[in-house]
Every structure is written in C-alpha cells, then in structure tokens.
Scaffold this active site. Structure first.
Site, PDB file in Angstrom:
ATOM      1  N   ASP B  19       1.224  -0.841   0.181  1.00 29.55           N
ATOM      2  CA  ASP B  19      -0.249  -0.051  -0.033  1.00 29.55           C
ATOM      3  C   ASP B  19       0.523   1.486   0.089  1.00 29.55           C
ATOM      4  OD1 ASP B  19      -3.112  -0.923   0.694  1.00 29.55           O
ATOM      5  OD2 ASP B  19      -1.338  -2.492   2.179  1.00 29.55           O
ATOM      6  N   GLU B 275       1.784  -6.942  -4.811  1.00 28.82           N
ATOM      7  CA  GLU B 275       1.191  -5.612  -6.780  1.00 28.82           C
ATOM      8  C   GLU B 275       2.490  -5.149  -7.161  1.00 28.82           C
ATOM      9  OE1 GLU B 275      -1.914  -3.377  -7.044  1.00 28.82           O
ATOM     10  OE2 GLU B 275      -3.915  -5.154  -6.498  1.00 28.82           O
TER      11      GLU B 275
END
Lengths: 187, 380
Positions: B19, B275
């Site tokens: 994040d 990611e």
C-alpha cells in the site's frame, strides 16, 4: 438498510434522494478480500438508466414504495387514469408508462401493478401474460402449425407489432409475454 | 499564472509494504512528471519509513521529495479537500473529509484507485461512477491493468532508461553497497521476496540440486525464519550467507524502492509478490515469478489464472507450460521440485520474452498519466 452486496435485481435503493431500481448486479472480488458490485440502475424519477460500481460494503437506504393493483380506465390528456379496487382514480404520467403503451387498449381488464414513491406513481407493470387481438397480419401459412416460422402482426388498439407464429390470423386472440414481448400461443 | 492542481492521496496500510510503496511512487510521479501539488495521507508512517528511510515517523506533516506527507490519524482534523482526491484500494475516507467535499461549490474529482487484476470484469468496471448513496458526490473507480481499456501500470519516465544504463560497473557498485562480491560468471542470481506461506523450503531444495551454482539474495523480511529453518539455523540477519552444495543464500538489508529496482535488474530471476514488486519485476525485463496475495475462498487462484492466461498468451506452448507449472507450484498448487528444472531450462527464451511483454504493456500508457488524464473534468 442494505449493503451493495445484499442488493438484488428489483430492489429500489435511495441514491442521493433518488429511488433507483436495480436492474442488473454483478459481484466481483477485487483484492485482499475486498469486493465490488457493478450495477445497472434506473432512476425512477427521471427514468434514466446508468451503470455504476460500488464497494460491496457500501450502505444504502431502501426506498419506501407502495404497490397497488389497478385497472386502466381512460386517457385524460396528458395523463393516464387507473382505478384501484376501491374505485379511487390514480393519475399516471406518460413517462411512467414505458412499454405498457404497447398493450394499452380501452376497456382492458388486465390487472396492472402501480408502484408509487411519495404518492407519485413511478412505474406501471403489466401482468406477465396479456391477451390481445390481431388487427393485421399476412395470411396464415397453410400446414405450418409448429410455431417455428414467425411473421409480423399488428395488435388491435395499439398498432404495436410483434412476431407471431405463421399460423396466426387476423382476428385471432393471442397470449403475449409482456417481459419479452414474445408471442406465447393462441388464446 | 495558473494554480497547480492539488491532489490528496489517502492510503491505509492493511498489511505489508504494498500500500505504502504504491502510494509513495504515485505521489512522487504526480509531482515530478505532472507538476502537481500532492498530499499523501498515510495511517502508518513506520511502514512508509522502511521504504523511504528519510521519513520522520514522529512528524505529523513533512515535505519530502516535494510531496507533503501527512500522518492520517483516526481523529482526522478537518482540512480543505484537494481538487482531486484519490482513495487507494478502497480505503474509507474520513467522514468529515467527505462532508467537506460535498460542501464545496465545485465537487472535487474523487477516484477510488482499485487493486490490480488481469480479470476481464475490471474492463467493464474501469472508470464507472459510484454515486454516493447520501450525498451529491460521485466517485469513480479506476482499475490498473495490463491491457488497453484499463488504467495501466505505474511506470516513471526515468525507469526504463535507468535500467538500460545499469551496466556491469553499476551492478558491481550496487553489490558492493550490499556487502556482496561482484557477480560471478555462470552463477544464477535470484532475488526472493514472497509471502510467508510460499513453499520456500521446496524452492531451496530444488536449488540445492541444481546443475548451476545459484545465489539467492533475500531482502530481510518475515520469510527469513523459513530460510533459517531450511539451513538449520535461527532467523538469519542481514549480511549472513548460508550455503548448501551449490546454493548460497545471502540475506541483504530491506531495500528502499530505488535500490530494490536495482536488485531486480541485477538478478536473473526475481521472485516477487503482491502488486508493487510484481509490477517492478515486469519493467525490470528479467524472468519473474509471482507470489499472489492469498485471499479467502481461494479467489486469488482466479486472479493468478487470469494473469497467466494473458502473460503466456504469446509464448510457445512448452514455455507456457513451464511458466504455468512453476507459478502454480509457487502458489501452492504443484511441486516446485518438479517444475523448477523445466522452468530453468527455458531461462534464455524467458528472458527474451520479458522484453516482448514490456512492449505489449507500453502502448497502454502509464497509470499515473492515465489517471491525470481521467481526472480532468472534461474527460469524465
């Protein structure tokens, strides 16, 4: 109150003070156990349809709707007048009639479902099956009773045209599915 | 002179570094390449500080690399909303901030920047509105992705040129900084960054019996315990080298973002996860293996399958089988020991394919530029 994930087709949720009927919803898992719901929503006040996407945990107030069974009485330009079982007259704007217009004829006895929000009718729903007379169609094809060969036919009183089986003739009474506008059978 | 558009990026740290890593890259690129004024709201500065050591975790507001980094506290002090508001990964914005947005005469552009997925449904949802149920506000969902019709992937203008100019000398300097010797010819270099449940022991077992010498570089993180267990030692510290047959495992310090990119460029194979490192590995033009974030009800399997389908689409069948077998095994569906030799035999072709893959991604445009374009009101 319902979350986006709990909404189902036909539910009416309030979105920024507008009642929106859910016409389609698809649930997808996005990432890290989060989910999204893609929806097709129809604004019942403006009749506009829009696509939107929500987090699955988005909370919606549900619209307080009133539903009543009525029959069509008459047209009082520009409003359509229906009558409930207690003989109360209910006026409906043309915008709310949508596909009902295809089957609207004087003297029809079909029981329609009127949905109101804040004492204003926002939608009119016909019975799933209605019976209508064929006003015009090409002559019947002899020998074909299978119903697989179709032709266009015009309904009496509305001029609406649908596909009917080739054996159907002028003056025949037919059953039509109002959800799909499909010919079902001769009545 | 026109005032610079102001952007607020909100970031909740759910777990790990993804994040913060993603948001920090996005914020810097918006400033550096698009000349925007950016505030980054992060609810856990300690995580961000591991990626960007210059962050002072005790400062509620600080300016770093021209980004205003703000600590997002539970009791959010009311502030003037920016022109463009990004909530990343469906984090929930503070109530008073949302109300302040609704009170503005001109509604800010509010975008939920979603998770990365190769699944087809993301194309149908990309850029769709999300009308606030109670306020006159509209949020838009923006999906990163690997194909036209999605938002693309983060890619700074300088990244690919920097990778090209990263030559043997820069590589030697980089390894020296990490306390490692220069690369040895014939040795296979692997970087390893994965989740705790990845079959690390199986991978190391496969490497031990490899024909070629293998050096695995592991930035210090939670999997070190598993590595220590494999070698029968405690959790190894940065600087420690563990050896078994032709396998050497070097524990290196946890790297800040720019250095991590260099690690990816310096290795032949990169094991990446989640990611952020997954995307960086693709731009590194090296062979990579993805450890996907595990989700409830095994829903990550669909996401893995969707990416593999896209990624291997233009591969020859034998390469595709090798990639799918190893990736599935690495994600708990198969045996690493069987998949590894078949995969390793495809190394040369796979390295060449990495370049083809990048060329497939480039026409989509980079995520930040696509986001900026979308944020202009006339595009919505």
């Amino acid at each position: 109150m319902k979350t986006a994930m709990e909404l189902r087709v036909g539910n009416v949720a309030m979105v920024d003070s507008a009642p929106m009927v859910v016409q389609k919803c698809e649930f997808h898992k996005s990432g890290r156990n989060a989910s999204v719901v893609r929806m097709k929503l129809k604004n019942l006040l403006s009749n506009t349809v829009t696509e939107a996407v929500y987090r699955a945990d988005e909370k919606f107030d549900m619209a307080a709707l009133e539903q009543k069974n009525c029959t069509y009485s008459y047209y009082a330009d520009p409003l359509y007048v229906f009558m409930d079982s207690e003989y109360n007259q209910i006026e409906v704007e043309a915008d709310c009639m949508s596909e009902v217009m295809n089957y609207l004829i004087d003297g029809m006895e079909d029981i329609c479902k009127l949905t109101s929000y804040n004492n204003k009718v926002i939608s009119v729903e016909l019975p799933t099956i209605v019976v209508r007379e064929i006003e015009y169609t090409e002559p019947a094809v002899r020998g074909d009773t299978s119903g697989k060969i179709m032709k266009l036919a015009r309904l009496k009183g509305t001029s609406y045209q649908i596909q009917v089986a080739a054996f159907v003739e002028i003056g025949d009474m037919i059953e039509v599915d109002t959800r799909t506008n499909e010919f079902k059978k001769r009545a | 002179m026109l005032k610079k558009p102001r952007w607020d990026i909100f970031c909740t740290i759910i777990d790990n570094f993804g994040d913060a890593g993603f948001c920090w890259r996005l914020a810097r690129q918006l400033v550096n390449e698009h000349g925007l004024e950016v505030r980054l709201w992060v609810d856990d500065l300690s995580i961000l500080s591991q990626i960007e050591p210059a962050i002072n975790v005790d400062e509620d507001r600080q300016s770093l690399r021209a980004v205003e980094v703000c600590c997002w506290r539970k009791s959010f002090v009311s502030t003037q909303p920016a022109d463009v508001v990004i909530e990343t990964f469906a984090c929930t914005l503070p109530d008073n901030y949302i109300l302040a947005m609704a009170d503005l005469p001109q509604q800010p552009v509010w975008i939920n920047l979603e998770y990365l997925s190769a699944e087809n449904w993301t194309l149908d949802c990309h850029c769709l509105p999300s009308f606030h149920p109670h306020l006159s506000l509209t949020k838009y969902f923006f999906f990163p992705g690997f194909v036209e019709g999605t938002g693309g992937l983060l890619l700074e203008k300088s990244l690919l040129p920097a990778r090209v100019s990263f030559n043997n000398i820069s590589q030697d300097i980089f390894f020296q900084e990490l306390g490692l010797q220069s690369r040895r010819d014939g040795e296979l270099y692997i970087s390893l960054f994965c989740y705790d449940d990845a079959p690390i022991e199986e991978l190391l077992s496969a490497c031990v019996i490899s024909d070629v010498p293998i050096r695995v570089l592991v930035p210090q993180h939670s999997v070190n315990n598993a590595i220590g267990m494999f070698f029968g030692v405690g959790s190894p510290a940065a600087g420690q080298v563990l050896q078994s047959a032709k396998l050497k495992v070097c524990i290196i310090p946890f790297l800040e973002q720019d250095k991590y990119d260099q690690l990816l460029w310096a290795c032949d194979i990169n094991f990446v996860r989640g990611e952020d490192s997954f995307v960086r590995a693709q731009w590194a033009e090296r062979v990579f293996i993805w450890n996907i974030y595990p989700q409830a009800e095994q829903s990550h399997r669909l996401k893995l399958e969707a990416f593999l389908e896209l990624y291997t689409e233009r591969m020859p069948p034998e390469m595709s089988v090798a990639v799918c077998s190893l990736w599935n095994a690495w994600n708990g569906n198969g045996q690493m020991i069987n998949a590894w030799p078949i995969f390793a035999a495809q190394m040369t072709e796979l390295t060449e394919y990495s370049n083809k893959w990048i060329r497939q991604l480039l026409p989509i445009g980079d995520l930040t530029s696509n986001l900026v374009r979308f944020s202009r009101k006339d595009q919505i």
